[in-house]
Each structure stands twice: as structure tokens, then as C-alpha cells.
Write an enzyme that holds these catalytic residues in place. Structure first.
Site, PDB file in Angstrom:
ATOM      1  N   GLY A 250      44.976  35.853  42.368  1.00 20.67           N
ATOM      2  CA  GLY A 250      45.845  34.732  42.693  1.00 20.67           C
ATOM      3  C   GLY A 250      45.102  33.412  42.751  1.00 20.67           C
ATOM      4  N   SER A 331      41.423  39.501  38.377  1.00 18.70           N
ATOM      5  CA  SER A 331      41.446  38.037  38.310  1.00 18.70           C
ATOM      6  C   SER A 331      40.548  37.459  39.408  1.00 18.70           C
ATOM      7  CB  SER A 331      42.897  37.544  38.402  1.00 18.70           C
ATOM      8  OG  SER A 331      42.991  36.192  38.039  1.00 18.70           O
TER       9      SER A 331
END
Length: 664
Positions: A250, A331
Site C-alpha cells: 500500500g 509491493s
């Protein structure tokens, strides 16, 4: 006179009425065993779920099942359903094949037992045998969880009694505090329980990530486990499960451990592992660093290490092995794993690592793998944040910022989201892949989506050229190379530009740094083993599909949910449903006959890596669990690997010579 068996039954009945049952009250380990062949969907083995208890006599066995709100197995189910479960108990080394287990009595009420071969015999009530109870807890999903007292279970841990619940597949403990709310921009401290009763039935608050989202009291973690031990101090090491410690992505500005996309129930059940997910502080509240000599940044990274400390201290109470913790993330979560590999503060606190789509190299990705100095972070964010809040010229800028509401901080036009060289948590500007003493020496699994970079750029306008679009996307147009990145010649000129740009962005932001990490880590013996993968199949999340519908399998009359065998961009985050086995838990359709086998393969491979440091599942385990058919998928033949080569499989109709998005 009250006989022993009657007293046991009375005690257990009272225990189940007055509160959630616990291993201590049962005086037994408690395990959920189920053949989760279709990953939380109705199947011929849906009724195979059972709860296994330790050796006890027949009357106590009946009472133990009743205390759980269950009965001895076999009164309404076919014994053939549980043969794979019995095989797995033998494979684990818990019992031999001739071991007998208590099951339901016959029609006259006489005690019966079943052995590991499935043979049913009469037994004597005084025999001491392990117990097979039914498991009737329902499946759970994002909108429905049955947390009623019938399915609640309490574990003593961290000087607290924490009550969670079981669903069809696992025991769930949600919203467990691992740190008290720290003063803003100070490092979190490991939470020591107060001796109170605590609820683990609901997720804790997410960390602040918007004016109306989350709170600052957010340092919670969640646990999914198939096994709860009774006498933790005396539990055999081989009974403890590998732990998979999930760090969400995120962009270091949003996300939470309770995201239903990464619910750990299927991974815990099918993989036979303990899954932990965490919250950590985000954005400016988690990563601000100032040149004031006291605000050194990396508070969110420090939270991750505090959560690791909590897990190492307490996870045995939930059936997990503190010496087999695999940290994994995607990520920004992969960037966190990379930073934890580099951090001496995390050294020795995990035994393996998985990086999914780690960013680095060019443009937006640079700061995920190359860490700013505090001065560089001041230039990038700190100075602007102080100016926007009128805190620049105060006697104590940090005190000025602390006086502001969190909603004001997260609404500023500038966000501090950068990992920095703070001298304690990170001491070098990047992961050291030359000196073994500077990096955690653990097995590493890493890789990317085939078109990861397609999510990091926008979409060209009709007037864009390849040069102008790359420039506006922050990617150097000097990378244009017709031989490396040929531009397709379809009539759709904007798609042609996007296609080439996505390949350049994927290589520049993901592939080059990740392959270089794998290569250097292997040849320099930084890691004992390195496995590298690339996904050429994806299932994009409906709630996050960049440049729709390019990241989604094209829909046709024959494939209304999408045809994964056709060409489409395999984008960032497209592997998450597969890793956690949650396609159907999220209410999504299996798009073709390869979706489920691929999902099974990925879950089994990730769990295998956590269990052994090798993502290839043991054949004996797959056979024992009834998962042997998972291997029948064609592997690609046109990929070169570094170190130990391994890749997830492609669908059965995958053609390695098929052009990529009209690429020529």
C-alpha cells in the site's frame, strides 16, 4: 458418589456453558484437520473436517467433543471422507498407521475406534486413545462470521486470556494488541498483557490513512491457526507449525492486516501453517524523519519488528514455531521484507523471506529499495510538511506537529512515506549483497508479475508519443530501444504506446532490481538458497484494477468471467488471491479449468517454502493430504533462473512462443 467419568463430563459441560472452551479446560491439544481441496468451496470432501484431541478414555472423549459443541465423529458422515486426514496424521509422524482413534459408538452405544487404515473395531471404554470429533463450524467470509459462544475458544498468552473463534478451516484470533499506542513519532514498545480477558473476535482498528480512516491506536495483529496446544512448555517441536508473517503493501501510506483479500484461513488450513498479519503505522505518522536530532523516522518499520518480537514471544501458544517464521509481503510489504533483511534490529527474528513484486530502480520505485538520508527526506517531504503546518520556526517542530490532529497530518499535500538511513533500524542506503554479515542469511523466494509496471503508469492520451508518455510517467525516454522494447503495430496507437511503456516500466521498476538481487544473493552466497518466479497468470482485484480493463482477463461469451488463456496484462497485485487461496472466498468465479489448480499450486508452494525453505511441496505430503493431482500443470520452458530455479506453472494451454500483448 460421583464417578470420575461423570465428574469429567460435568466439568466440561460447565466449562462450555460458562465461557469459551480452551485447551486448558479440555486438558488436550486441539487441531482442526480438513481436506481443503477446493479452497473453501463445496466439494466431495466438504464434510471431512474434524477436530482431533489427545489420548483419553471413551467417556472423557465424548465429554470433550460435547464441550466443543460437537460429537464423536461418524454419527452422520462417511468414514471414507476422513481417510486423507488419517493419512496426514501418520505422515506428520504424530501417529502410526495402526493407531486407533475414538469415533462415535455403534447403534447399541458400544465404544468404537478407527485406525489409520480406516478399519473400524470395537474398543474398551477404558482405553486411552486420541479422539476424532466432528467439526460443524461454518465457513466464514467478509460479511459473515459466526462468533457465537458455541465456536469460541480461549488461549492463554502474553499474560492474557484471548478469546477467538473457529470457522470451518481454522481458529481465528483477531485484533490482538502487540503494542500500546506510542506517543506520536516515537518507537513502539512490546505490549505486556495486563492479566485481563481480551476479545479476539473482531479486527482492531487500521492505522490512520485518511481523514476518516483508521486511528492512531492501531498496533494489532491477527492469527489464523489449525492447531492449539495444551501444555505449551512441553509441546513437541515437531508439533508446532511454521509461521507465515504477512506485511501488507500500500505504498507505505495505506493498507491493513485485516484486508479480506489476504484473509489467512485458507492458507493456514491447506498449508498447515500459522498465518499472522499485522498493522503498522503509515504515511507521515509512520515514516516522518526530521533533522532535529530526535525524529529519526522508520517508525512503521520498527512496528513490524515489534510485532515480530510479539510473535516470537507468544506464537507457541497458538501452535506456531518461533524458530520457523517466514516474513512475506507484496509491493511496499516486499520493500519492508527487503528492509528487514538489511536491518540488524530484525536479525535472527525470522528464518525465511518472500518478496512479492519488490520495487526499486527507476522512477516511483526508487525509494523502496534505496533509502534516503534524513537530509534527503527533509528535501522530499519534511520541509514541506513543516511549512504547511506552520511548524518550521517553532522551538520544537515535532511538538508543534504532535499538537495537530492526525486528520490534519494525513490531509497535507505532502506525505513522508520513505524508509531512511536512521543509524539504528537501517544503517546502509540499500540491501548489502556483497557481505554476508550485513544481511540476514535465510532462504529467499522472490519474483514479480509479468507486467507489474503496467500499474505504475497511467494511460496515454491520443496526442502522446512514446517519448512524451514516458517522460510524463517519470520514466527516462533514453530507455527506448526498439530491439529490447519493440512497439507493436496494431491500429490502436495508444495501446501500442502503453504496451511498450509497461514493458519498460516493469523492467525498470521491478524486474532488473529483483533479478539482480536474486543473482547477487546467489553468486555471493548471501542467502543459502534463492528461488525466483514470474507469474504469467493473474486475477486482478475488482477494487483495484489500474487502467481497466487492461489488467483483467478478457470476457467473452464462452468465458463470461474472463479468459485467462487469452492475452491481457498480468498486473501488480494480481497474485494475491492465489497466494492466500481466496478466489472463491471473495465470491469470485473460477474463470477456466486452470484457475483452481494454479491457485492450489501457489498456496502449496508458498506453504512448502515456509515449512522447508523449498517451494516444491514434498510429494508424500501432497499424496497424504489427497492433493496429488495439483502437479498436473504444464510448466513454461523459456525462462532462465538464478540460483535454484523454480517458477509457478502456467495454465495447461500455455504456449511459451505466444506473443505478449501483440509484442513483436
Amino acid at each position: 458418589m460421583i464417578h470420575g467419568a461423570t465428574l469429567t463430563a460435568l466439568f466440561l459441560a460447565i466449562a462450555s456453558v460458562n465461557g469459551a472452551i480452551s485447551p486448558e479446560r479440555l486438558k488436550s491439544d486441539v487441531s482442526i484437520v480438513i481436506q481443503n481441496d477446493l479452497l473453501e468451496a463445496e466439494s466431495p470432501h466438504s464434510g471431512s473436517g474434524m477436530i482431533v484431541l489427545d489420548n483419553m478414555d471413551f467417556n472423557r472423549a465424548k465429554s470433550g467433543c460435547q464441550a466443543l459443541g460437537e460429537s464423536l465423529w461418524g454419527s452422520g458422515g462417511s468414514f471414507s471422507q476422513i481417510q486423507s486426514n488419517l493419512d496426514y496424521l501418520v505422515y506428520q509422524g504424530q501417529h502410526h498407521q495402526g493407531q486407533r482413534y475414538w469415533i462415535s459408538p455403534d447403534h447399541r452405544g458400544a465404544p468404537r475406534a478407527i485406525n489409520g487404515r480406516g478399519s473400524i473395531t470395537r474398543a474398551t471404554a477404558s482405553d486411552s486413545l486420541p479422539v476424532l470429533c466432528t467439526q460443524t463450524a461454518p465457513y466464514s467470509n467478509e460479511t459473515h462470521k459466526d462468533t457465537s459462544s458455541k465456536f469460541q475458544v480461549t488461549v492463554s498468552s502474553n499474560n492474557e486470556r484471548i478469546t477467538g473463534f473457529r470457522d470451518r478451516l481454522s481458529f481465528r484470533f483477531q485484533g490482538i494488541r502487540y503494542a500500546e499506542q506510542p506517543e506520536r513519532w516515537t518507537y513502539s514498545q512490546l505490549y505486556q498483557g495486563s492479566g485481563a480477558e481480551e476479545s479476539g473476535l473482531q479486527f482492531g482498528s487500521s492505522c490512520v490513512q485518511g481523514p476518516d480512516t483508521g486511528t492512531e491506536d492501531c498496533l494489532f495483529l491477527n492469527i489464523w491457526t489449525p492447531y492449539l496446544p495444551y501444555k505449551v512448555a512441553h509441546t513437541k517441536k515437531q508439533s508446532l507449525k511454521p509461521v507465515m508473517f504477512w506485511i501488507h503493501g500500500g505504498a507505505f501510506t495505506n493498507g491493513e492486516g485485516s484486508d479480506p483479500t489476504v484473509d489467512g484461513s485458507n492458507l493456514a488450513s491447506r498449508g498447515d501453517v500459522v498465518v499472522v498479519s499485522i498493522n503498522y503505522r503509515l504515511g507521515t505518522l509512520g515514516f516522518l524523519a526530521l533533522d532535529d536530532g530526535q525524529t529519526h523516522g522508520n517508525f512503521g518499520l520498527a512496528d513490524q519488528i515489534t510485532a515480530l518480537d510479539w510473535v516470537r514471544q507468544n506464537i507457541r501458544d497458538f501452535g506456531g514455531d518461533p524458530d520457523r517464521i517466514t516474513i512475506f509481503g507484496q509491493s511496499a510489504g516486499a520493500g519492508s521484507v527487503r528492509a528487514l533483511l538489511a536491518s540488524s534490529k530484525a536479525r535472527g527474528k525470522f528464518s525465511a523471506a518472500i518478496m512479492q513484486s519488490n520495487l526499486g530502480g527507476l522512477a516511483y520505485g526508487t525509494t523502496y529499495s534505496h533509502y534516503y538520508t534524513i537530509a534527503e527526506q527533509m528535501d522530499a517531504a519534511g520541509t514541506a510538511i513543516l511549512a504547511a503546518t506552520n511548524c518550521t520556526d517553532t522551538a520544537s517542530p515535532i511538538a508543534c506537529l504532535r499538537a495537530l490532529p492526525a486528520s490534519t497530518i494525513v490531509s497535507l499535500p505532502t506525505t513522508a512515506r520513505f524508509l531512511v538511513v536512521d543509524g539504528t533500524y537501517l544503517t546502509t542506503p540499500e540491501l548489502d549483497l556483497q557481505h554476508r554479515s550485513s544481511t540476514a542469511n535465510v532462504p529467499l523466494l522472490m519474483g514479480l508479475m509479468r507486467d507489474d509496471g503496467a500499474a505504475m503508469i497511467g494511460y496515454p492520451s491520443p496526442n502522446d508519443t512514446l517519448n512524451s508518455f514516458l517522460t510524463s510517467s517519470g520514466v527516462p525516454p533514453s530507455l527506448i530501444s526498439p530491439s529490447l522494447f519493440p512497439t507493436p503495430t496494431s491500429p490502436n496507437t495508444t495501446l501500442n504506446i502503453f504496451n511498450t511503456s509497461s514493458h519498460i516500466a516493469t523492467d525498470g521498476i521491478f524486474r532488473c532490481i529483483d533479478q539482480a538481487t536474486a543473482y547477487a544473493g546467489a553468486i555471493n552466497h548471501i542467502f543459502p538458497s534463492v528461488y525466483f518466479y514470474e507469474f504469467n497468470r493473474s486475477y486482478q482485484m475488482p477494487g483495484w484494477s489500474p487502467n481497466p480493463p487492461l489488467c483483467e482477463a478478457p470476457r467473452t461469451a464462452a468465458f463470461p468471467a474472463g479468459d485467462p488463456s487469452a492475452e491481457y496484462f498480468k498486473c501488480h497485485s494480481g497474485e494475491l488471491y492465489y497466494v492466500f487461496g481466496n478466489v472463491r472466498r471473495q465470491g469470485l468465479a473460477l474463470r477456466d479449468e486452470a484457475d483452481l489448480p494454479f491457485e492450489q499450486f501457489v498456496v502449496d508452494s508458498w506453504a512448502s517454502f515456509a515449512r522447508t525453505g523449498n517451494p516444491t511441496p514434498e510429494r508424500g505430503l501432497l499424496v497424504a493430504r489427497g492433493y496429488g493431482k495439483v502437479k498436473k500443470i504444464k510448466m513454461p520452458t523459456n525462462i532462465t533462473s538464478y540460483g535454484h530455479g523454480w517458477y509457478p506453472p502456467q495454465p495447461a494451454d500455455y504456449n511459451s512462443s505466444k506473443p505478449v500483448m501483440q509484442r513483436k
